[in-house]
Every structure is written in structure tokens, then in C-alpha cells.
Design an enzyme around this catalytic site. Structure first.
Site, short mmCIF file in Angstrom:
data_model
loop_
_atom_site.label_atom_id
_atom_site.label_comp_id
_atom_site.label_asym_id
_atom_site.label_seq_id
_atom_site.Cartn_x
_atom_site.Cartn_y
_atom_site.Cartn_z
N GLU A 1 -10.64 6.48 4.47
CA GLU A 1 -9.68 5.81 5.35
C GLU A 1 -9.86 6.22 6.81
OE1 GLU A 1 -5.80 4.90 3.61
OE2 GLU A 1 -6.50 5.67 1.71
N ASP B 1 0.86 -1.18 0.00
CA ASP B 1 0.00 0.00 0.00
C ASP B 1 0.91 1.24 0.00
OD1 ASP B 1 -2.18 1.72 0.11
OD2 ASP B 1 -3.25 0.51 1.59
#
Length: 603
Positions: A489, A283
Site C-alpha cells: 500500500e 475497505d
């Protein structure tokens, strides 16, 4: 001509041949993915960079045209092709509900709404449309789908998850052949991308991202092997079997071990057991985040991540340092050369399979696909199918919906009635989403209502009307649209899951005086229990995207409500986590619940 340049040679032969020409520097460059702003011609040439990407909201210019995107990607590609071996770059972007960074793209409902449809074919068609819109801007790779199984709606990424039930998430992996093309034959686990109208996909975030403690983003998932294999892993079997090109590793930890350092699962399970032959990508800054604080012991983090089986490193706090650390560790045999070769083989396998070597440059032939009418109609269909009717009148004899199109005066109210940014949610134009109506092209719910009612019906819009206004106006009924404001997020992690103010007071003022339907625009179930008694009808609209017309299509009965909850709707947050099948299951609305209406007979 070198064998690797010959399209008639089998992919594995081409990989082997190209690898035999590559220096260590050239190999390590393939393993690095740099953000667009750092992907200068100089950087690409000096470091033999293998990939570039756009972070959330990272665009060539505000409201950039497809032509501007293509020009940017091609400039980076030209730099890559001018290196000694001319290995093309692959460019990646988050296209998680349509091509969501691009102005005028079709924004589809977020995954939380798509799970409701339980319609794999619909999701496959959304994948096909998204691939075309991404290719219209010259990009060949998307960081989607998210196949997280969100087990706690307090998680800020819960809207990126199709369902709390792994079976629905597994069904929805059908978006992968939509994005990449249909895998007809071929070995299990081998990546597959069918040419220039398709994109490489990415199953993410491996693994357990949706199971963290109290839904805290990138936190720790505590689960035994049975829970891991029966809840969080199943969709990866489907993704790998459908030829997914890449898998992204999760920021989260599993039983205290950072996934970015989990060799047992990345190499032992995904690569060796599931036979995945594509790219394992980190990521963004996922390697730096192995430590807290970020980047604290970088050489150790790089070693842990690469030896665990990560093939491509997305972003770095310092590119020179990353390349130096990798080089030194390979030379000191701290990272075995066979590990580097495995990574590069996988990266080249995806590039050869996609046809990037034969056709590396983007063109303008698909520019008219971005935000085209067919794709917007598809998104509108998805909106209709994703709505869930939770309440319709005090009893079955007196339903409020479908609403009559012909009325004297109707009131439309609420923070979310006329706000395209709120309707789309996070990951739209920017990373966190926007409070705006001109962020991109689309139809708000208010506009959709006006488009749908009889020409003689007066639609009055007041975002937050006081009781005097309501009393003096004699409305036939009201539509109140409220919900959550956008987030992405960790910024979306929430302990209370409340509706944004002044939404609740708008609902109480309006519904206390007028027959009302409340439409909730949110990325997850929110606190509704105290209010359900005082409203006439309740609709969960999730985050529908740009095509708000789909909401009006169903409210006014041109189509019926068909959606069934793919998430449990809790009574109070202290019940969480609470998922279908749990021993103490006492929801406000159960998983699978959804009232239906019949469409009005077309005249």
C-alpha cells in the site's frame, strides 16, 4: 421449520422469509464486519455480527497450522449460530497471491508477474489452488482479485495490478471462476460460489484505484467519464458477469469525491446499471477515512457511505459507536429502511448461495492442500511464464542465456539471491512483507541455482563481493539478483523507483569484471537505464513468491523465456505516467517487449 432453513426453497424465497423474522438490530449486525481480534463470542452475540476478517498478518498464532485456523474460525461461527436466528458468519482474508497470511501456504507470483503470462487459464488454476488452501484453514471468503489498472508505477500497489492495459486485466478476471467455481447459467450479476472447495471472491478497489495522481496511494483520480469507462471500469463488467460475490470500494477519490461516498457509481452504476446483486464492502476503515483526519465526523461518514450503497462495513474505530450511529440514523429516517434491507438481502444472498446455512462449520478434510506439491508446481510454472528477458548479450549472435549448467565456478551475488521474504514481497505472512528466510517454506533463487547446475559446478555465493574477491576467483559467469525490498500500500509509494542498496554497487562491481546476468526482483519497473550498457543480460522476475526454482528453470534453459511486458518500462521517472498508446511514448522497453529463448533439447 422456518422456510429460510429449508435448502429446497429457492434462495430468494429464503432471503425474504429470513428478513421477515429479523429485527433492526439483527439486520444492522449483518452489515458489520469485525477484525478477528475483536470477534469475541460476546461481541458476535451482542451485536449479531455478520462477518469477521483477518487484516494483513492477523493470524491465530505465529506459524499457525490449518487446524489452529479452523479452530479459530469455528469458534466465531459457533457464536453466530447460537444467536436467535442462527445466521452464519462469513470470514474474509487477503489471499492476494495465494493464501499469503498462512504459514507454509503456496505463495504465487504477485499479479504484476501474472499479467506478463497473458494466460487466463493459468490464473484460473491459481484461483482454484488458492481457494483450496484458504478452505484448508476454514476460511470462506477472499479479498481478491485486485483488478486495478495501474497507470503509474510510483503507486505502492502497482504489483497488485495485472497490467496498465485494461484488456489484460479483463482477461485475468478468469481467476474469479477459479476461486468461486464456474458460473454455468444464471442471471447476470448474481453472485455464485460452488460449495466447500470454493470461496467467495472480491473484485477491488471500485473504481479508479490505479489512476491516482502521481500514483499516490488512496489519492485522487482525475479522469473524464470516457477515461473511467474505457480504462478503469471494463474489468468490473467481466467480474460481475462471472458472478463475483463481492466488490470492495476504493479508498481513493474520483475527481475529488471519495469513492466510499460515491452514490452515482456504487448504486447508480454498479448496482443499477451493471445489475450487480452481491455485496458491496468497504475497505478497512474506509468509512472512517471518508474524512481527514480519520473518524473526524463519523456520523456523517456512516451516512454518506451507507446511503451511497455500501452494504458491509469492514472495521470501525469503535464498534459500539458504529452500531449506535446506524441505529439512530435509521430510526430518524436519515438512512431509509429500504437501503438497510437492500444491504441485508445482498449479504444473505451470498451466504445462502454459498451453502453456509447448510454447512457452516469448517473441518480438517483439506488440511493437506496447504502448500501441497501440486500447488507448488503450479506456482513454479507461473514463475517460469512470468519472467521477462529484457537483454541477452550485446547482440543476437552472442547470447548469454541460457546459462551452461556445467562450468568450473559461478558467482551468485546480490541482496535478493538468498532472501525468501524479498522474493515474495509485501502481503506475505505480514502486511508489509519480511526480510527473512524463515518466514515460510519455499525455495530461494540461490537454492534453485544450486539444485539446477551440474554436480561438478562450484556455486559461490557472496551477497556483496568486493572487486578483490571477484578478481581472485576467476568465475565463468555471475548471476546478480537485486531489486526492491518489500512494501504494501502507501508504504510502497515511491518518487524515484530505485533498486535497494547495495544492489547497484554489487551489480557494478560484479558486472564490471565478470560476464553477468542481472535478475531484478521488484513489484514494478525500476530505474535501469544507466546500467543496461554495462551488463550482459537482464531478466525481470517481478515478485515470484515461494517457488524460486521457476527462475532457475528458465535461466538454465530447461524452459524457454516466453514472457512479454504487461507494463511499460520507463527510461526516467520524469516520463511518468507513461502508458502504451500515449502520444509521447519513449520507453526503455516497450509494453509487449520480451526476448525469447528456446529450451535446451532434453537429452
Amino acid at each position: 421449520m422456518a422456510k429460510y432453513k429449508d435448502p429446497k426453497e429457492p434462495v430468494e424465497v429464503r432471503i425474504k422469509n429470513l428478513m421477515s423474522h429479523m429485527t433492526l438490530e439483527e439486520k444492522l449486525g449483518q452489515m458489520v464486519q469485525v477484525e478477528r481480534v475483536n470477534a469475541t463470542t460476546k461481541v458476535i452475540k451482542n451485536y449479531f455480527i455478520g462477518s469477521a476478517f483477518s487484516g494483513g498478518g492477523s493470524v491465530p498464532a505465529p506459524n499457525a497450522t490449518p487446524e489452529a485456523w479452523v479452530k479459530m474460525v469455528n469458534k466465531i461461527q459457533k457464536a453466530a449460530l447460537s444467536t436467535r436466528l442462527g445466521i452464519p458468519i462469513i470470514y474474509g482474508i487477503d489471499a492476494v497471491h495465494g493464501h499469503n497470511n498462512a504459514y507454509n501456504a503456496t505463495i504465487f507470483p504477485h499479479n504484476v508477474g501474472l499479467g506478463v503470462t497473458r494466460d487466463p487459464n493459468l490464473v484460473k488454476r491459481i484461483g482454484e489452488a488458492t481457494a483450496l488452501e484458504v478452505r484448508a484453514t476454514g476460511i470462506q471468503y477472499v479479498f481478491a482479485p485486485c483488478i486495478a489498472v495501474c497507470r503509474d508505477p510510483r503507486w505502492g500497489r502497482c504489483y497488485e495490478s495485472y497490467s496498465e492495459d485494461h484488456r489484460i486485466v479483463q482477461q485475468m478476471t478468469e481467476i474469479i471462476p477459479g476461486l468461486q467455481g464456474d458460473l454455468h447459467t444464471g442471471q447476470k450479476g448474481v453472485p455464485f460460489v460452488a460449495g466447500k472447495t470454493k470461496v467467495a471472491a472480491c473484485a477491488k478497489h471500485f473504481v479508479g484505484d490505479g489512476g491516482t495522481l502521481r500514483g499516490m496511494n488512496a489519492n485522487n483520480t482525475v479522469v473524464n467519464s470516457n477515461g473511467l469507462l474505457s480504462i478503469h471500469m471494463p474489468a468490473y463488467y467481466d467480474a460481475v458477469n462471472k458472478g463475483v460475490a463481492t466488490v470492495m470500494v476504493s479508498y481513493s477519490s474520483l475527481n475529488g469525491l471519495k469513492m466510499h461516498a460515491n452514490k452515482k457509481l456504487i448504486t447508480g452504476f454498479l448496482k443499477n446499471k451493471l445489475k450487480f446483486k452481491g455485496i458491496v464492502i468497504s475497505d478497512f476503515l474506509g468509512v472512517d477515512w471518508i474524512t481527514t483526519p480519520l473518524h473526524a465526523n463519523y456520523s456523517h461518514s456512516v451516512n454518506s457511505a451507507v446511503t451511497a450503497g455500501i452494504d458491509m462495513i469492514m472495521g470501525s474505530s469503535n464498534l459500539t459507536e458504529l452500531v449506535d450511529v446506524l441505529t439512530s440514523q435509521v430510526k430518524r429516517k436519515l438512512i431509509p429502511m429500504r437501503r438497510i434491507n437492500d444491504a441485508v438481502e445482498r449479504i444473505l444472498r451470498v451466504k445462502f448461495t454459498m451453502g453456509l446455512f447448510e454447512d457452516p462449520m469448517a473441518d480438517h478434510s483439506l488440511a493437506n492442500k496447504l502448500g501441497c506439491k501440486e500447488h507448488r508446481e503450479l506456482a513454479r510454472e507461473a514463475v517460469r511464464k512470468s519472467l521477462v528477458l529484457l537483454k541477452n548479450g550485446e547482440n543476437a549472435d552472442k547470447p548469454l542465456l541460457p546459462l551452461p549448467k556445467k562450468a568450473k565456478r559461478i558467482l551468485v551475488a546480490g541482496t535478493h539471491a538468498d532472501n525468501l521474504g524479498y522474493q515474495c514481497g509485501g502481503w506475505t505472512i505480514t502486511w508489509q512483507g519480511l526480510n527473512s528466510n524463515n518466514l515460510t517454506i519455499g525455495t530461494t533463487i540461490l537454492t534453485a541455482v544450486k539444485n539446477t547446475v551440474d554436480p561438478t559446478t562450484k556455486v559461490i555465493y557472496n551477497e556483496n563481493p568486493d572487486t578483490n574477491f571477484i578478481n581472485s576467483s576467476r568465475f565463468d559467469y555471475a548471476i546478480v539478483v537485486i531489486g526492491e525490498t518489500p512494501y504494501a500500500e502507501g508504504y510502497g509509494d515511491s518518487t524515484n523507483l530505485t533498486i535497494a542498496e547495495p544492489g547497484l554497487s554489487t551489480m557494478e562491481n560484479v558486472c564490471g569484471l565478470v560476464k553477468c546476468v542481472v535478475v531484478v526482483v521488484s513489484g514494478r519497473p525500476v530505474m535501469m537505464q544507466p546500467f543496461v550498457g554495462e551488463i550482459d543480460a537482464l531478466v525481470a522476475a517481478w515478485l515470484p513468491g515461494t517457488e524460486g526454482q521457476g527462475v532457475a528453470d528458465v535461466l538454465f534453459g530447461d524452459y524457454g523465456f516466453t514472457g512479454k511486458l504487461a507494463r511499460t518500462w520507463f527510461r526516467t521517472v520524469d516520463q511518468l505516467p507513461m502508458n502504451v498508446g500515449d502520444p509521447h511514448y519513449d520507453p526503455l522497453y516497450a509494453f509487449g517487449f520480451g526476448l525469447t529463448t528456446k529450451p535446451n533439447k532434453q537429452l
